[in-house]
Design a protein around this motif. Structure first.
Motif, PDB file in Angstrom:
ATOM      1  N   HIS A  86      19.698 -27.048   8.335  1.00  0.00           N
ATOM      2  CA  HIS A  86      19.719 -25.584   8.459  1.00  0.00           C
ATOM      3  C   HIS A  86      19.784 -25.126   9.917  1.00  0.00           C
ATOM      4  O   HIS A  86      18.880 -25.401  10.710  1.00  0.00           O
ATOM      5  N   VAL A  87      20.852 -24.389  10.248  1.00  0.00           N
ATOM      6  CA  VAL A  87      21.111 -23.936  11.619  1.00  0.00           C
ATOM      7  C   VAL A  87      19.904 -23.171  12.181  1.00  0.00           C
ATOM      8  O   VAL A  87      19.466 -23.408  13.313  1.00  0.00           O
ATOM      9  N   ASP A  88      19.347 -22.237  11.396  1.00  0.00           N
ATOM     10  CA  ASP A  88      18.240 -21.413  11.913  1.00  0.00           C
ATOM     11  C   ASP A  88      17.036 -22.267  12.299  1.00  0.00           C
ATOM     12  O   ASP A  88      16.383 -22.019  13.313  1.00  0.00           O
ATOM     13  N   SER A 181      33.510 -27.540   4.514  1.00  0.00           N
ATOM     14  CA  SER A 181      33.115 -26.153   4.780  1.00  0.00           C
ATOM     15  C   SER A 181      31.815 -25.843   4.025  1.00  0.00           C
ATOM     16  O   SER A 181      31.252 -26.712   3.367  1.00  0.00           O
ATOM     17  N   ASN A 182      31.357 -24.598   4.079  1.00  0.00           N
ATOM     18  CA  ASN A 182      30.088 -24.203   3.434  1.00  0.00           C
ATOM     19  C   ASN A 182      30.124 -24.450   1.928  1.00  0.00           C
ATOM     20  O   ASN A 182      31.054 -24.004   1.252  1.00  0.00           O
ATOM     21  N   ASN A 183      29.099 -25.110   1.422  1.00  0.00           N
ATOM     22  CA  ASN A 183      28.986 -25.366  -0.016  1.00  0.00           C
ATOM     23  C   ASN A 183      28.068 -24.349  -0.679  1.00  0.00           C
ATOM     24  O   ASN A 183      27.170 -23.811  -0.028  1.00  0.00           O
ATOM     25  N   GLU A 191      16.928 -21.183   1.514  1.00  0.00           N
ATOM     26  CA  GLU A 191      16.932 -20.730   2.911  1.00  0.00           C
ATOM     27  C   GLU A 191      18.367 -20.457   3.343  1.00  0.00           C
ATOM     28  O   GLU A 191      18.597 -19.824   4.359  1.00  0.00           O
ATOM     29  N   LYS A 192      19.349 -20.946   2.556  1.00  0.00           N
ATOM     30  CA  LYS A 192      20.765 -20.758   2.885  1.00  0.00           C
ATOM     31  C   LYS A 192      21.242 -19.451   2.266  1.00  0.00           C
ATOM     32  O   LYS A 192      20.655 -18.956   1.299  1.00  0.00           O
ATOM     33  N   LEU A 193      22.347 -18.923   2.812  1.00  0.00           N
ATOM     34  CA  LEU A 193      22.749 -17.550   2.479  1.00  0.00           C
ATOM     35  C   LEU A 193      22.746 -17.235   0.972  1.00  0.00           C
ATOM     36  O   LEU A 193      22.059 -16.301   0.535  1.00  0.00           O
ATOM     37  N   PRO A 195      21.737 -18.766  -2.081  1.00  0.00           N
ATOM     38  CA  PRO A 195      20.515 -18.757  -2.910  1.00  0.00           C
ATOM     39  C   PRO A 195      19.430 -17.822  -2.378  1.00  0.00           C
ATOM     40  O   PRO A 195      18.666 -17.259  -3.176  1.00  0.00           O
ATOM     41  N   LEU A 196      19.379 -17.640  -1.049  1.00  0.00           N
ATOM     42  CA  LEU A 196      18.370 -16.710  -0.509  1.00  0.00           C
ATOM     43  C   LEU A 196      18.660 -15.284  -0.987  1.00  0.00           C
ATOM     44  O   LEU A 196      17.754 -14.543  -1.406  1.00  0.00           O
ATOM     45  N   MET A 197      19.939 -14.911  -0.971  1.00  0.00           N
ATOM     46  CA  MET A 197      20.290 -13.547  -1.396  1.00  0.00           C
ATOM     47  C   MET A 197      20.066 -13.362  -2.900  1.00  0.00           C
ATOM     48  O   MET A 197      19.635 -12.296  -3.341  1.00  0.00           O
ATOM     49  N   ILE A 198      20.339 -14.414  -3.680  1.00  0.00           N
ATOM     50  CA  ILE A 198      20.107 -14.316  -5.134  1.00  0.00           C
ATOM     51  C   ILE A 198      18.603 -14.130  -5.393  1.00  0.00           C
ATOM     52  O   ILE A 198      18.192 -13.233  -6.142  1.00  0.00           O
ATOM     53  N   LEU A 207      17.839  -7.685   1.492  1.00  0.00           N
ATOM     54  CA  LEU A 207      18.753  -8.804   1.730  1.00  0.00           C
ATOM     55  C   LEU A 207      19.113  -8.825   3.215  1.00  0.00           C
ATOM     56  O   LEU A 207      19.890  -7.979   3.679  1.00  0.00           O
ATOM     57  N   PRO A 208      18.543  -9.762   3.986  1.00  0.00           N
ATOM     58  CA  PRO A 208      18.691  -9.736   5.448  1.00  0.00           C
ATOM     59  C   PRO A 208      20.041 -10.275   5.915  1.00  0.00           C
ATOM     60  O   PRO A 208      20.260 -11.487   5.957  1.00  0.00           O
ATOM     61  N   VAL A 209      20.947  -9.378   6.284  1.00  0.00           N
ATOM     62  CA  VAL A 209      22.273  -9.789   6.769  1.00  0.00           C
ATOM     63  C   VAL A 209      22.237  -9.799   8.297  1.00  0.00           C
ATOM     64  O   VAL A 209      21.888  -8.788   8.922  1.00  0.00           O
ATOM     65  N   TYR A 210      22.602 -10.941   8.892  1.00  0.00           N
ATOM     66  CA  TYR A 210      22.544 -11.074  10.347  1.00  0.00           C
ATOM     67  C   TYR A 210      23.669 -10.273  11.016  1.00  0.00           C
ATOM     68  O   TYR A 210      24.828 -10.335  10.570  1.00  0.00           O
ATOM     69  N   VAL A 216      32.599 -14.907   9.126  1.00  0.00           N
ATOM     70  CA  VAL A 216      33.344 -15.437   7.974  1.00  0.00           C
ATOM     71  C   VAL A 216      32.994 -16.910   7.740  1.00  0.00           C
ATOM     72  O   VAL A 216      32.936 -17.706   8.687  1.00  0.00           O
ATOM     73  N   ARG A 217      32.739 -17.250   6.483  1.00  0.00           N
ATOM     74  CA  ARG A 217      32.549 -18.646   6.083  1.00  0.00           C
ATOM     75  C   ARG A 217      33.565 -18.971   4.995  1.00  0.00           C
ATOM     76  O   ARG A 217      34.024 -18.092   4.268  1.00  0.00           O
ATOM     77  N   ASP A 218      33.891 -20.276   4.879  1.00  0.00           N
ATOM     78  CA  ASP A 218      34.900 -20.752   3.938  1.00  0.00           C
ATOM     79  C   ASP A 218      34.142 -21.496   2.838  1.00  0.00           C
ATOM     80  O   ASP A 218      33.670 -22.606   3.062  1.00  0.00           O
ATOM     81  N   TRP A 219      33.978 -20.866   1.672  1.00  0.00           N
ATOM     82  CA  TRP A 219      33.049 -21.374   0.651  1.00  0.00           C
ATOM     83  C   TRP A 219      33.712 -22.335  -0.323  1.00  0.00           C
ATOM     84  O   TRP A 219      34.812 -22.068  -0.820  1.00  0.00           O
ATOM     85  N   LEU A 220      32.995 -23.430  -0.631  1.00  0.00           N
ATOM     86  CA  LEU A 220      33.507 -24.419  -1.596  1.00  0.00           C
ATOM     87  C   LEU A 220      32.408 -24.749  -2.610  1.00  0.00           C
ATOM     88  O   LEU A 220      31.255 -25.013  -2.230  1.00  0.00           O
TER      89      LEU A 220
HETATM   90  P1  TYD Z   1      23.964 -20.425   6.156  1.00  0.00           P
HETATM   91  O1  TYD Z   1      23.900 -20.422   4.675  1.00  0.00           O
HETATM   92  O2  TYD Z   1      22.709 -20.650   6.936  1.00  0.00           O
HETATM   93  O3  TYD Z   1      25.082 -21.499   6.553  1.00  0.00           O
HETATM   94  P2  TYD Z   1      25.777 -21.799   7.993  1.00  0.00           P
HETATM   95  O4  TYD Z   1      25.006 -21.181   9.067  1.00  0.00           O
HETATM   96  O5  TYD Z   1      25.696 -23.294   8.047  1.00  0.00           O
HETATM   97  O6  TYD Z   1      27.174 -21.295   7.878  1.00  0.00           O
HETATM   98  O7  TYD Z   1      24.579 -19.040   6.645  1.00  0.00           O
HETATM   99  C1  TYD Z   1      25.850 -18.611   6.203  1.00  0.00           C
HETATM  100  C2  TYD Z   1      26.164 -17.314   6.924  1.00  0.00           C
HETATM  101  O8  TYD Z   1      25.256 -16.305   6.476  1.00  0.00           O
HETATM  102  C3  TYD Z   1      25.982 -17.392   8.429  1.00  0.00           C
HETATM  103  O9  TYD Z   1      26.992 -16.606   9.049  1.00  0.00           O
HETATM  104  C4  TYD Z   1      24.620 -16.767   8.673  1.00  0.00           C
HETATM  105  C5  TYD Z   1      24.517 -15.736   7.560  1.00  0.00           C
HETATM  106  N1  TYD Z   1      23.136 -15.476   7.065  1.00  0.00           N
HETATM  107  C6  TYD Z   1      22.664 -14.162   7.000  1.00  0.00           C
HETATM  108  O10 TYD Z   1      23.373 -13.196   7.351  1.00  0.00           O
HETATM  109  N2  TYD Z   1      21.412 -13.947   6.530  1.00  0.00           N
HETATM  110  C7  TYD Z   1      20.589 -14.952   6.141  1.00  0.00           C
HETATM  111  O11 TYD Z   1      19.420 -14.697   5.750  1.00  0.00           O
HETATM  112  C8  TYD Z   1      21.087 -16.301   6.206  1.00  0.00           C
HETATM  113  C9  TYD Z   1      20.233 -17.452   5.775  1.00  0.00           C
HETATM  114  C10 TYD Z   1      22.372 -16.511   6.662  1.00  0.00           C
END
Ligand code: TYD
Ligand code: NAD
Length: 339
Positions: A86-88, A181-183, A191-193, A195-198, A207-210, A216-220
């Motif tokens: 996990h990057v964070d 790419s992102n799974n 903790e990943k985007l 399942p955390l949002m669900i 829903l905490p959006v950074y 942009v992520r490439d989802w698989l």
């Molecule tokens: P993440 O699932 O942590 O995967 P990665 O950093 O490996 O791509 O995050 C996916 C994207 O979602 C990334 O751009 C960061 C963002 N993000 C949020 O906006 N809010 C969150 O709470 C999390 C966990 C991620």
């Protein structure tokens, strides 16, 4: 065929075990996992009684444990999923990422050299290519791009990849690397985007959006990743890197809104929070090599995959509520408390 799957109690490792036992019922799978916060034996419940499956608890960086296992088991193939992922968390505390992701990979390869394997497959990530600009949709990650990295996580994965290629060139270890790419899919730690949002949406929590949510992520879908690794360990060339991705780019905001729509929850739950340090802008894979050489193509579209994933979290509330106890709450408060 006897396969060592490290990190098998985590998200992708467990899905890979299910995929392989189903597709190759005569293969023997040995799982090695340290059961960190991200690994959960409950995840492997479905296969624990399968006579072709064995679970071993251990750390890939523990030389004695790894060498004993290789000596007693004699593996044909190693697939290394074990990692801090996990990057964070890597931004908060890089040390364990270097230990597990780099030194752990080294220990596994030393054992593979000593006891011999037909294939050492390293599960890598597209994050080792750094990021792409948002205003150049014509650019994609290809295997010949230089390795660079933004976060301690991606730097540790890039280091491991370099070490894997060094063991191939120097010692002739029969290696391959995949960079996916992102799974998303069942059993992903919340903790990943996705399942955390669900989980938050179901609890009517913000829903905490950074940042702006434009990254942009490439989802698989995870099963398509597992299928690709199966193809690479059987037919991929030794000493080669294969990118894996299905041309499915979405902004984070698009993904979050899709989840809210499917759960019948209001967009007002979206809360913009402080951006991630060094936040990569865009990931996008060019999968031409794996498609051309091995005939891999994804089976699951995002529309189908996200629905299956949401349904899985709805049906398996006990699993994710269980992994969200204790350490998770501490983590959540630390990461999101006053962001
Ligand atoms: P993440 O699932 O942590 O995967 P990665 O950093 O490996 O791509 O995050 C996916 C994207 O979602 C990334 O751009 C960061 C963002 N993000 C949020 O906006 N809010 C969150 O709470 C999390 C966990 C991620
Ligand atoms: P995860 O965090 O869900 O699982 C990691 C597993 O490794 C856990 O079961 C954990 O207990 C285990 N582990 C951690 N340290 C260990 C150690 N020292 N020894 C033994 N086991 C240890 O991760 P994931 O999302 O399933 O990712 C698996 C692999 O795929 C990682 O190498 C990651 O870099 C790579 N990858 C992930 C994604 C993604 O979107 N999740 C994309 C591309 C590549």
């Amino acid at each position: 065929m006897k396969i060592l799957v490290t990190g098998a109690a985590g998200f992708i490792g467990s899905n890979f075990v299910f995929y392989m036992l189903d597709k190759h019922p005569d293969y023997e799978i040995i799982a090695l996992d340290a059961l960190t916060y991200a690994g959960n034996l409950e995840t492997l419940k479905l296969v624990m009684n399968n006579e072709n499956f064995t679970f071993v608890r251990g750390d890939i960086a523990d030389r004695e444990c790894v060498f004993n296992l290789f000596e007693s088991a004699g593996f044909d193939v190693v697939v290394n999923f074990a990692a801090e992922s996990h990057v964070d968390r890597s931004i908060e505390d890089p040390g364990i990422f270097l230990k597990t992701n780099i030194l752990g990979t080294q220990v596994l390869m030393d054992a593979a050299r000593k006891f011999g394997v037909k294939r050492f497959h390293q599960v890598g990530t597209d994050e080792v290519y750094g990021d792409l600009p948002l205003d150049r949709p014509d650019l994609f990650f290809t295997e010949d791009m230089p390795v660079t990295a933004s976060s301690p996580y991606s730097a540790s994965k890039a280091s491991a990849d370099l070490l894997v290629m060094a063991y191939y060139r120097t010692y002739g270890l029969p290696v391959s690397i995949s960079r996916c790419s992102n799974n998303y899919g069942p059993y992903q730690f919340p903790e990943k985007l996705i399942p955390l949002m669900i989980a938050n949406a179901l609890a009517d929590k913000p829903l905490p959006v950074y940042g702006t949510g434009e990254n942009v992520r490439d989802w698989l879908y995870v099963e398509d990743h597992c299928k690709a690794i199966d193809m690479i360990i059987h037919n991929g060339k030794i000493g080669e890197v294969y990118n894996i991705g299905g041309h499915n780019e979405r902004t984070n905001l698009e993904v979050v809104k899709t989840i809210l729509r499917q759960l019948n929850k209001p967009d007002s739950l979206i809360t913009f929070v402080g951006d991630r340090k060094g936040h990569d802008l865009r990931y996008a894979i060019d999968p031409a090599k794996i498609s051309g050489e091995l005939g891999w193509l994804p089976d699951t579209s995002f529309d189908v995959g996200i629905k299956k994933t949401i349904d899985w979290y709805l049906e398996n509330e006990a699993w994710w509520k269980n992994v969200m106890t204790g350490e998770y709450q501490e983590y959540y408060n630390k990461m999101y408390g006053d962001r």
